[in-house]
Write a protein that holds these residues in place. Structure first.
Motif, PDB file in Angstrom:
ATOM      1  N   GLY A 207      51.064 -33.579 -88.015  1.00  0.00           N
ATOM      2  CA  GLY A 207      51.200 -34.802 -87.231  1.00  0.00           C
ATOM      3  C   GLY A 207      49.993 -35.119 -86.365  1.00  0.00           C
ATOM      4  N   ARG A 208      48.829 -34.593 -86.725  1.00  0.00           N
ATOM      5  CA  ARG A 208      47.628 -34.859 -85.930  1.00  0.00           C
ATOM      6  C   ARG A 208      47.053 -36.229 -86.289  1.00  0.00           C
ATOM      7  NH1 ARG A 208      46.652 -29.516 -84.121  1.00  0.00           N
ATOM      8  NH2 ARG A 208      48.748 -28.614 -84.230  1.00  0.00           N
ATOM      9  N   THR A 209      46.371 -36.819 -85.354  1.00  0.00           N
ATOM     10  CA  THR A 209      45.867 -38.185 -85.539  1.00  0.00           C
ATOM     11  C   THR A 209      44.352 -38.255 -85.706  1.00  0.00           C
ATOM     12  OG1 THR A 209      45.729 -38.464 -83.142  1.00  0.00           O
ATOM     13  CG2 THR A 209      47.782 -39.162 -84.216  1.00  0.00           C
ATOM     14  N   GLY A 210      43.685 -37.103 -85.673  1.00  0.00           N
ATOM     15  CA  GLY A 210      42.240 -37.093 -85.840  1.00  0.00           C
ATOM     16  C   GLY A 210      41.842 -37.161 -87.299  1.00  0.00           C
ATOM     17  N   PRO A 211      40.536 -37.246 -87.567  1.00  0.00           N
ATOM     18  CA  PRO A 211      40.066 -37.398 -88.945  1.00  0.00           C
ATOM     19  C   PRO A 211      39.989 -36.073 -89.697  1.00  0.00           C
ATOM     20  CG  PRO A 211      38.210 -37.383 -87.453  1.00  0.00           C
ATOM     21  CD  PRO A 211      39.441 -37.330 -86.577  1.00  0.00           C
ATOM     22  N   TYR A 212      40.143 -36.161 -91.008  1.00  0.00           N
ATOM     23  CA  TYR A 212      39.746 -35.059 -91.868  1.00  0.00           C
ATOM     24  C   TYR A 212      38.316 -35.344 -92.309  1.00  0.00           C
ATOM     25  CZ  TYR A 212      39.148 -31.524 -95.283  1.00  0.00           C
ATOM     26  OH  TYR A 212      38.637 -30.440 -95.952  1.00  0.00           O
ATOM     27  N   ILE A 213      37.402 -34.449 -91.954  1.00  0.00           N
ATOM     28  CA  ILE A 213      35.980 -34.613 -92.264  1.00  0.00           C
ATOM     29  C   ILE A 213      35.616 -33.623 -93.365  1.00  0.00           C
ATOM     30  CG2 ILE A 213      33.632 -34.622 -91.350  1.00  0.00           C
ATOM     31  CD1 ILE A 213      34.832 -34.953 -88.547  1.00  0.00           C
ATOM     32  N   MET A 214      35.058 -34.136 -94.436  1.00  0.00           N
ATOM     33  CA  MET A 214      34.661 -33.312 -95.581  1.00  0.00           C
ATOM     34  C   MET A 214      33.144 -33.234 -95.637  1.00  0.00           C
ATOM     35  SD  MET A 214      35.539 -33.971 -99.597  1.00  0.00           S
ATOM     36  CE  MET A 214      34.789 -33.012-100.918  1.00  0.00           C
ATOM     37  N   SER A 215      32.637 -32.049 -95.831  1.00  0.00           N
ATOM     38  CA  SER A 215      31.191 -31.874 -95.936  1.00  0.00           C
ATOM     39  C   SER A 215      30.740 -31.962 -97.386  1.00  0.00           C
ATOM     40  CB  SER A 215      30.767 -30.533 -95.346  1.00  0.00           C
ATOM     41  OG  SER A 215      31.423 -29.465 -96.012  1.00  0.00           O
ATOM     42  N   VAL A 216      29.550 -32.526 -97.564  1.00  0.00           N
ATOM     43  CA  VAL A 216      28.862 -32.499 -98.859  1.00  0.00           C
ATOM     44  C   VAL A 216      27.448 -32.002 -98.600  1.00  0.00           C
ATOM     45  CG1 VAL A 216      30.240 -34.374 -99.835  1.00  0.00           C
ATOM     46  CG2 VAL A 216      28.071 -34.903 -98.724  1.00  0.00           C
ATOM     47  N   SER A 217      26.906 -31.251 -99.527  1.00  0.00           N
ATOM     48  CA  SER A 217      25.587 -30.658 -99.324  1.00  0.00           C
ATOM     49  C   SER A 217      24.892 -30.466-100.660  1.00  0.00           C
ATOM     50  CB  SER A 217      25.723 -29.307 -98.600  1.00  0.00           C
ATOM     51  OG  SER A 217      24.450 -28.788 -98.254  1.00  0.00           O
ATOM     52  N   PRO A 218      23.558 -30.565-100.676  1.00  0.00           N
ATOM     53  CA  PRO A 218      22.846 -30.418-101.945  1.00  0.00           C
ATOM     54  C   PRO A 218      22.455 -28.987-102.290  1.00  0.00           C
ATOM     55  CG  PRO A 218      21.317 -31.144-100.272  1.00  0.00           C
ATOM     56  CD  PRO A 218      22.674 -31.065 -99.617  1.00  0.00           C
ATOM     57  N   THR A 236      24.086 -28.039-109.622  1.00  0.00           N
ATOM     58  CA  THR A 236      24.572 -29.413-109.812  1.00  0.00           C
ATOM     59  C   THR A 236      25.499 -29.841-108.680  1.00  0.00           C
ATOM     60  OG1 THR A 236      26.420 -28.663-111.199  1.00  0.00           O
ATOM     61  CG2 THR A 236      24.361 -29.236-112.320  1.00  0.00           C
ATOM     62  N   LEU A 237      25.465 -29.130-107.568  1.00  0.00           N
ATOM     63  CA  LEU A 237      26.386 -29.367-106.452  1.00  0.00           C
ATOM     64  C   LEU A 237      26.275 -30.780-105.900  1.00  0.00           C
ATOM     65  CD1 LEU A 237      28.390 -28.109-104.350  1.00  0.00           C
ATOM     66  CD2 LEU A 237      26.378 -27.480-103.009  1.00  0.00           C
ATOM     67  N   TRP A 238      25.063 -31.315-105.802  1.00  0.00           N
ATOM     68  CA  TRP A 238      24.864 -32.616-105.174  1.00  0.00           C
ATOM     69  C   TRP A 238      25.533 -33.734-105.951  1.00  0.00           C
ATOM     70  CZ3 TRP A 238      24.516 -34.031-100.578  1.00  0.00           C
ATOM     71  CH2 TRP A 238      23.796 -35.142-100.109  1.00  0.00           C
ATOM     72  N   LYS A 239      25.785 -33.517-107.228  1.00  0.00           N
ATOM     73  CA  LYS A 239      26.530 -34.499-108.020  1.00  0.00           C
ATOM     74  C   LYS A 239      28.032 -34.261-107.917  1.00  0.00           C
ATOM     75  CE  LYS A 239      27.012 -36.367-112.723  1.00  0.00           C
ATOM     76  NZ  LYS A 239      28.439 -36.088-113.013  1.00  0.00           N
ATOM     77  N   PHE A 288       7.983 -28.995-100.048  1.00  0.00           N
ATOM     78  CA  PHE A 288       9.174 -29.117-100.891  1.00  0.00           C
ATOM     79  C   PHE A 288      10.023 -30.296-100.412  1.00  0.00           C
ATOM     80  CE2 PHE A 288       7.546 -25.061-101.926  1.00  0.00           C
ATOM     81  CZ  PHE A 288       7.927 -24.838-103.245  1.00  0.00           C
ATOM     82  N   ASP A 289       9.609 -31.454-100.884  1.00  0.00           N
ATOM     83  CA  ASP A 289      10.213 -32.723-100.489  1.00  0.00           C
ATOM     84  C   ASP A 289      11.606 -32.849-101.093  1.00  0.00           C
ATOM     85  OD1 ASP A 289      10.368 -35.401 -99.534  1.00  0.00           O
ATOM     86  OD2 ASP A 289       9.752 -36.121-101.503  1.00  0.00           O
ATOM     87  N   HIS A 290      12.557 -33.322-100.286  1.00  0.00           N
ATOM     88  CA  HIS A 290      13.927 -33.554-100.763  1.00  0.00           C
ATOM     89  C   HIS A 290      14.331 -35.020-100.673  1.00  0.00           C
ATOM     90  CE1 HIS A 290      15.494 -29.144 -99.974  1.00  0.00           C
ATOM     91  NE2 HIS A 290      14.517 -29.196-100.873  1.00  0.00           N
ATOM     92  N   SER A 291      13.398 -35.910-100.401  1.00  0.00           N
ATOM     93  CA  SER A 291      13.765 -37.306-100.166  1.00  0.00           C
ATOM     94  C   SER A 291      14.451 -37.943-101.363  1.00  0.00           C
ATOM     95  CB  SER A 291      12.537 -38.118 -99.764  1.00  0.00           C
ATOM     96  OG  SER A 291      11.546 -38.085-100.778  1.00  0.00           O
ATOM     97  N   GLY A 292      14.147 -37.478-102.565  1.00  0.00           N
ATOM     98  CA  GLY A 292      14.800 -38.036-103.746  1.00  0.00           C
ATOM     99  C   GLY A 292      16.302 -37.853-103.736  1.00  0.00           C
ATOM    100  N   TRP A 293      16.783 -36.822-103.066  1.00  0.00           N
ATOM    101  CA  TRP A 293      18.237 -36.620-102.985  1.00  0.00           C
ATOM    102  C   TRP A 293      18.920 -37.745-102.213  1.00  0.00           C
ATOM    103  CZ3 TRP A 293      18.032 -30.631-102.055  1.00  0.00           C
ATOM    104  CH2 TRP A 293      18.177 -29.974-103.300  1.00  0.00           C
ATOM    105  N   ARG A 294      18.162 -38.464-101.388  1.00  0.00           N
ATOM    106  CA  ARG A 294      18.765 -39.592-100.663  1.00  0.00           C
ATOM    107  C   ARG A 294      19.138 -40.722-101.621  1.00  0.00           C
ATOM    108  NH1 ARG A 294      14.500 -38.706 -96.707  1.00  0.00           N
ATOM    109  NH2 ARG A 294      13.592 -40.777 -97.040  1.00  0.00           N
TER     110      ARG A 294
END
Length: 427
Positions: A207-218, A236-239, A288-294
């Motif tokens: 009965g809680r009213t706060g959000p369920y927050i799910m994490s995603v990570s590459p 293949t985690l990021w997909k 080691f650039d990760h900008s493409g993941w954006r």
């Protein structure tokens, strides 16, 4: 995990057609890395995040006094462009409840402080070692000051789905929950949604009213010595983690881990040269650039919010490590789980129409038919030293776009253990 069947992998395509119960998308921001930041640095990060649909930053904040001195610039930059922020207390440090109350009071009324159903959202990293009384006192003290918060902590000791109901019973003061765990748990297998679904269900049942927050990570790799040397199976985690979020779990909020935690290799923000990375992290982060993941994040964020994500140009986002997992390096420690990541080039396809994708690393090559939409394929590393990956989009027998990785793969020598991938884009 057994070696992937590269031909089959190339045929795993997704057409996003159903709408989730979307709310907002945040990125976890390590305030400790803002020591040399000016307001302009905050503004640049915020602009890059907003450009892909991120609504705000969760400010991971330790006790270190300098971190709180960065808040005025952060909030000024955010308020200027209607970007949201909320506090995520790093409870691996010894926070006093009074100091936490003071920080929340100072910023809860900002126009950029994120509100969950009219209440300032407060989260954590850890904190389950503090009893419910601690959290109740924290909330009650704020309420007595006229600030009623929504508390959605990441109690990191709670990962077992069977403990979900008991957690909410133990901590009656919390309103929501943030599942931090967005990587497999030291196993050579894909991460499931068992934890997410169990804790989301338990939150509702309690009965809680706060959000369920799910994490995603590459990604998840760390090589800092003193037992902090590990890698998880994230090829293949990021997909698939994004697809778990938008199809299966449908959380209230998605939180990307992370914007700028360079030491654990899951940053999607640019590597800001003003950040002091210490002595060891630069050995596997710099260059080691990760900008493409954006680009991938933007695709799934668009779907999460709108129920569709049209692809308007052909692109391939690719990533690969520059050393095979069996190599012996002259410095560092072989990380835990080192056999798990596959020695392969991975390519996430985003196509306006079907095309053949050719992936080549030296004598190792594969071609697969990628359909309209998004998909993923891979090719194993070459046995020959010094090969740079090559990627081609071929349609009707003509190469329409192509690209080459910026770093060669070394199979014979390595100065420092590095399982952090390089991310590139063909566009």
């Amino acid at each position: 995990m057994p070696l992937l069947n590269h031909a089959i992998l190339g045929l795993q395509f997704l057409f996003l057609t159903s709408l989730s119960n979307a709310e907002d998308v945040f990125a976890h921001f390590m305030v400790q890395n803002s020591y040399s930041y000016t307001q302009a640095d905050w503004a640049a990060d915020i602009a890059a995040a907003q450009a892909i649909g991120i609504d705000g930053f969760a400010l991971n904040t330790a006790v270190d006094s300098y971190e709180q001195t960065k808040y005025p610039d952060a909030f000024a930059a955010a308020e200027a462009v209607d970007f949201d922020l909320f506090i995520s207390f790093d409870m691996t440090y010894e926070w006093e409840a009074a100091d936490m109350v003071s920080l929340v009071k100072s910023y809860a009324t900002s126009s950029s402080y994120y509100q969950w159903e009219g209440k300032p959202l407060v989260s954590t990293f850890g904190g389950d070692s503090d009893a419910n009384d601690f959290w109740n006192t924290f909330k009650t003290t704020l309420a007595n000051e006229g600030i009623s918060i929504s508390l959605a902590p990441a109690f990191i000791d709670y990962r077992d789905p069977d403990e979900a109901a008991q957690m909410f019973s133990n901590f009656v003061a919390i309103d929501g929950f943030f599942n931090w765990w967005s990587w497999p748990a030291d196993e050579n297998a894909n991460l499931t949604t068992d934890t997410d679904l169990a804790y989301k269900k338990a939150l509702s049942a309690a009965g809680r009213t706060g959000p369920y927050i799910m994490s995603v990570s590459p990604w998840q790799f760390k090589e800092l010595g003193d037992g902090q040397d590990w890698v998880e199976q994230c090829d293949t985690l990021w997909k698939y983690r994004w697809e778990q979020a938008v199809h299966d779990v449908e959380p209230d909020i998605i939180e990307i881990l992370t914007w700028n935690d360079y030491g654990e290799s899951h940053y999607i923000g640019d590597i800001n040269p003003v950040v002091n990375l210490g002595d060891l992290a630069p050995l596997y982060v710099n260059g080691f650039d990760h900008s493409g993941w954006r680009i991938i994040a933007e695709h799934y964020i668009t779907f999460y919010k709108n129920g569709s994500a049209p692809i308007t140009e052909d692109r391939v986002v690719y990533w690969y490590r520059v050393y095979p997992n069996s190599i012996t390096c002259s410095q560092g420690q072989l990380p835990r789980n080192s056999p798990f990541p596959e020695d392969a080039l991975f390519a996430f396809t985003m196509l306006t129409a079907a095309a053949h994708i050719t992936l080549t690393v030296g004598e190792s090559t594969t071609t697969f038919l990628a359909q309209e939409g998004v998909g993923i394929g891979s090719v194993p590393f070459s046995k020959t030293d010094g090969q740079k990956p090559e990627i081609k989009i071929v349609r009707n027998g003509q190469t329409v776009k192509s690209g080459t990785g910026s770093k060669a793969i070394s199979t014979t020598s390595c100065d420092y253990y590095n399982f952090n991938p390089l991310v590139g884009v063909v566009e």
